[in-house]
Design an enzyme around this catalytic site. Structure first.
Site, PDB file in Angstrom:
ATOM      1  N   ARG A  59      12.136  16.034   1.438  1.00 33.63           N
ATOM      2  CA  ARG A  59      11.304  16.186   0.236  1.00 33.63           C
ATOM      3  C   ARG A  59      12.158  16.035  -1.024  1.00 33.63           C
ATOM      4  O   ARG A  59      11.725  15.480  -2.028  1.00 33.63           O
ATOM      5  CB  ARG A  59      10.574  17.526   0.240  1.00 33.63           C
TER       6      ARG A  59
ATOM      7  N   GLU B 249      -7.135  18.459  -5.096  1.00 31.60           N
ATOM      8  CA  GLU B 249      -6.617  17.313  -4.341  1.00 31.60           C
ATOM      9  C   GLU B 249      -7.546  16.108  -4.370  1.00 31.60           C
ATOM     10  O   GLU B 249      -7.087  14.963  -4.298  1.00 31.60           O
ATOM     11  CB  GLU B 249      -6.320  17.722  -2.898  1.00 31.60           C
TER      12      GLU B 249
END
Length: 618
Positions: free
Chosen positions: A311, A359
């Site tokens: 990440r 989202e």
């Protein structure tokens, strides 16, 4: 050009109704009544307020139009006829095999459609993305017009969009809400109570204008007010009647999605077939200086053996990509400190968009920006992207080029527990039409794949890992999409271990343990989960006879299924075992989670011993 009179606009609206009835009758299906209610809205928009060069859909100054109520496509196509874009013969091919005029509009066949619609509740969120692009990226004065139905205002995604637009003060965005009172099976929640909609929209910082949607003068006034409002998005709430103008259909239930029973009588009642033309105002001269590729991409470099979370490598690689390419934008769902998209935001704040915990709006904004020519990377936890699956699905229908990044994948995240674990994401993204699904295991691989995705059309998905993993590859190694890496190999291999991401290290450790007892294993890093490296997998199956997949994901739809599809052409399938997360996890340390799920090195080694029938009784 001379603007049409109110009477001319009223006659144009009648023509749009008539043509909506005609195409549905010819097709034997469609939604004429939903088209008829919005006829004046469309006529006034085209005749008085929209600025668009239909001969140059790519003109940077063009207003954008999204038909969020995509089932009203007869109205859109009737408008194209009135604009002279299609002729009457083509209009009557509506819904026919091979026709450009599909049941719900898509950009695959029509240059004037920018995004696919039809899944209700998506047009306004995508419009927010376009409006953000116009205001913050292109800095051009175009307006985004989104025509919504009142039924779709029950969708949560609409209110994600409403709040975001209000927060961003998108005064270049106008929602035209066709409040016709009737949904598919009966009345909508609020019927014709325009005040109910107005109160909700105003609470989110919108300016609202209420009008009689069948009075062209009132509609004109409302749209003019929308164009002159500064600092706020505007919603025009138009009271309309479904099936307007035909007594047998007007404001009647039970006619949604059906051609009118007596189309000829209805057409006569509306004044008959006509062939009026409308001219839309040309957009003002505009120039957008889209940044071009600099040609110099300086990706981060990590040394072998170094511990790096993928990440973190994603955030650093994206930041570098943003420095090389001005078309790259980053969006995040209020977890950028975890996804590491914050690194891009600090370096390129003008191209970073905080979408908060919404989202659906996150993905929709990416779709809207992609439609304007940008290359978006949108990130959140892998588990939370499942909320936006319908937007991802429709993005593929639109042919959108967007990249989604899911961090905190699998049980390897540790103590946070199952609500935070992406365990279904690979299956979700693999199921999307012509998608690309990547799962890197180290920092250098991640950096290269981030750059690869920028050149890849369609829906891209990159799965990243929370914890640090050892760097296995050098910084100059290449990782083509559709490839894999063979990390262990010999002519004595008795089984092939196939892993990706967090389980690559486990597969390597298992191979080392097995080598000590005389079992040689091949190890493949299947970083490209879709498309999958069928050549390497087939060769491994032929040479070792056994395949074992190990993945930090549910067994359905993940790496195991991707591997099996390499043998779907009728060739013999090798002996095959898949290790995956089959239980419901709890909270535990990452190593404990892998062990409990049966996907750590010890579990892999045990499965291999059974597979090759050399288990030792102790």
């Amino acid at each position: 050009m001379t603007q049409p009179t109110d009477d001319e606009l009223a006659r144009l609206a009648q023509q749009l109704r008539v043509d909506s009835i005609r195409v549905a009758a010819a097709a034997g299906s469609g939604h004429p009544t939903s088209s008829m209610s919005a006829a004046e809205l469309m006529a006034v928009l085209l005749g008085r307020h929209m600025r668009h060069d239909f001969g140059r859909p790519e003109h940077p100054g063009n207003d954008r139009f999204i038909l969020s109520k995509g089932h009203a496509s007869p109205l859109l196509y009737a408008s194209y006829k009135a604009l002279g874009l299609i002729d009457d013969d083509e209009l009557r091919t509506f819904r026919a095999l091979g026709s450009r005029l599909e049941g719900h509009p898509t950009p695959r066949t029509l240059p004037w459609v920018e995004v696919a619609t039809g899944s209700l509740g998506q047009g306004l969120p995508v419009g927010v993305g376009m409006a953000l692009a116009g205001k913050r990226l292109e800095r051009v004065g175009y307006r985004v017009w989104v025509m919504c139905g009142d039924s779709e205002l029950a969708e949560g995604s609409v209110w994600e969009a409403v709040e975001h637009a209000g927060h961003e003060h998108l005064d270049n965005l106008t929602a035209l809400v066709d409040v016709n009172r009737l949904g598919q099976r009966g009345p909508t929640r609020h019927g014709h109570d325009l005040d109910a909609y107005a109160r909700r929209l105003q609470a989110f910082g919108w300016h609202t204008v209420e009008c009689d949607g069948h009075d062209v003068h009132e509609v004109d006034r409302a749209l003019a007010e929308a164009r002159s409002t500064l600092g706020q998005p505007t919603a025009v709430l138009a009271r309309t009647l479904k099936g307007k103008g035909v007594a047998a259909a007007e404001d009647r239930e039970g006619l949604h999605g059906k051609p009118l029973k007596n189309p000829e009588e209805a057409i006569a009642e509306l004044g008959g077939v006509s062939d009026l033309r409308v001219e839309v105002q040309q957009p003002p001269a505009a120039r957008v200086l889209h940044a071009v590729h600099s040609g110099h991409l300086d990706l981060p470099r990590y040394e072998k053996g170094e511990e790096v979370a993928t990440r973190s490598a994603y955030g650093q690689a994206l930041t570098a990509l943003g420095a090389a390419r001005g078309d790259v934008v980053a969006l995040d769902g209020e977890v950028s400190d975890s996804t590491k998209a914050e690194l891009f935001g600090k370096e390129h704040p003008e191209r970073f968009f905080e979408c908060y915990i919404a989202e659906q709006q996150l993905v929709a904004a990416a779709v809207g920006m992609a439609a304007r020519g940008f290359t978006p990377y949108a990130s959140s936890f892998a588990a939370f992207l499942t909320r936006a699956h319908d937007f991802v699905r429709m993005a593929a229908v639109s042919g959108a080029n967007i990249n989604l990044v899911g961090s905190h994948a699998g049980v390897a995240i540790g103590q946070d527990g199952p609500s935070q674990m992406g365990l279904e994401d690979l299956a979700m993204f693999r199921s999307v039409h012509e998608s690309t699904v990547l799962y890197p295991c180290d920092g250098n691989q991640t950096a290269q794949l981030v750059a690869e995705l920028a050149e890849r059309p369609g829906i891209g998905y990159l799965r990243t890992t929370r914890g640090a993993t050892p760097v296995l590859y050098g910084p100059d190694e290449s990782f083509p999409i559709g490839g894999s890496k063979v990390l262990r190999s010999s002519d004595k291999d008795r089984v092939t271990l196939v892993a990706a991401g967090a389980t690559v290290r486990e597969a390597l450790d298992a191979a080392d343990q097995l080598a000590e007892i005389g079992i040689a294993c091949r190890v493949i890093d299947l970083y490209s989960v879709k498309p999958v490296d069928t050549t390497t997998l087939r060769a491994a199956a032929e040479q070792t006879g056994c395949l074992l997949t190990v993945e930090d994901h549910r067994p359905e739809g993940g790496i195991g299924d991707a591997v099996l599809e390499a043998f779907a052409d009728g060739r013999p399938v090798p002996r095959f075992v898949r290790l995956a997360v089959r239980h419901m996890p709890g909270s535990a340390k990452p190593a404990e989670q892998l062990r409990s799920a049966g996907i750590d090195a010890a579990a892999v080694a045990a499965a291999v011993r059974l597979l090759v029938e050399t288990a030792v009784v102790r």
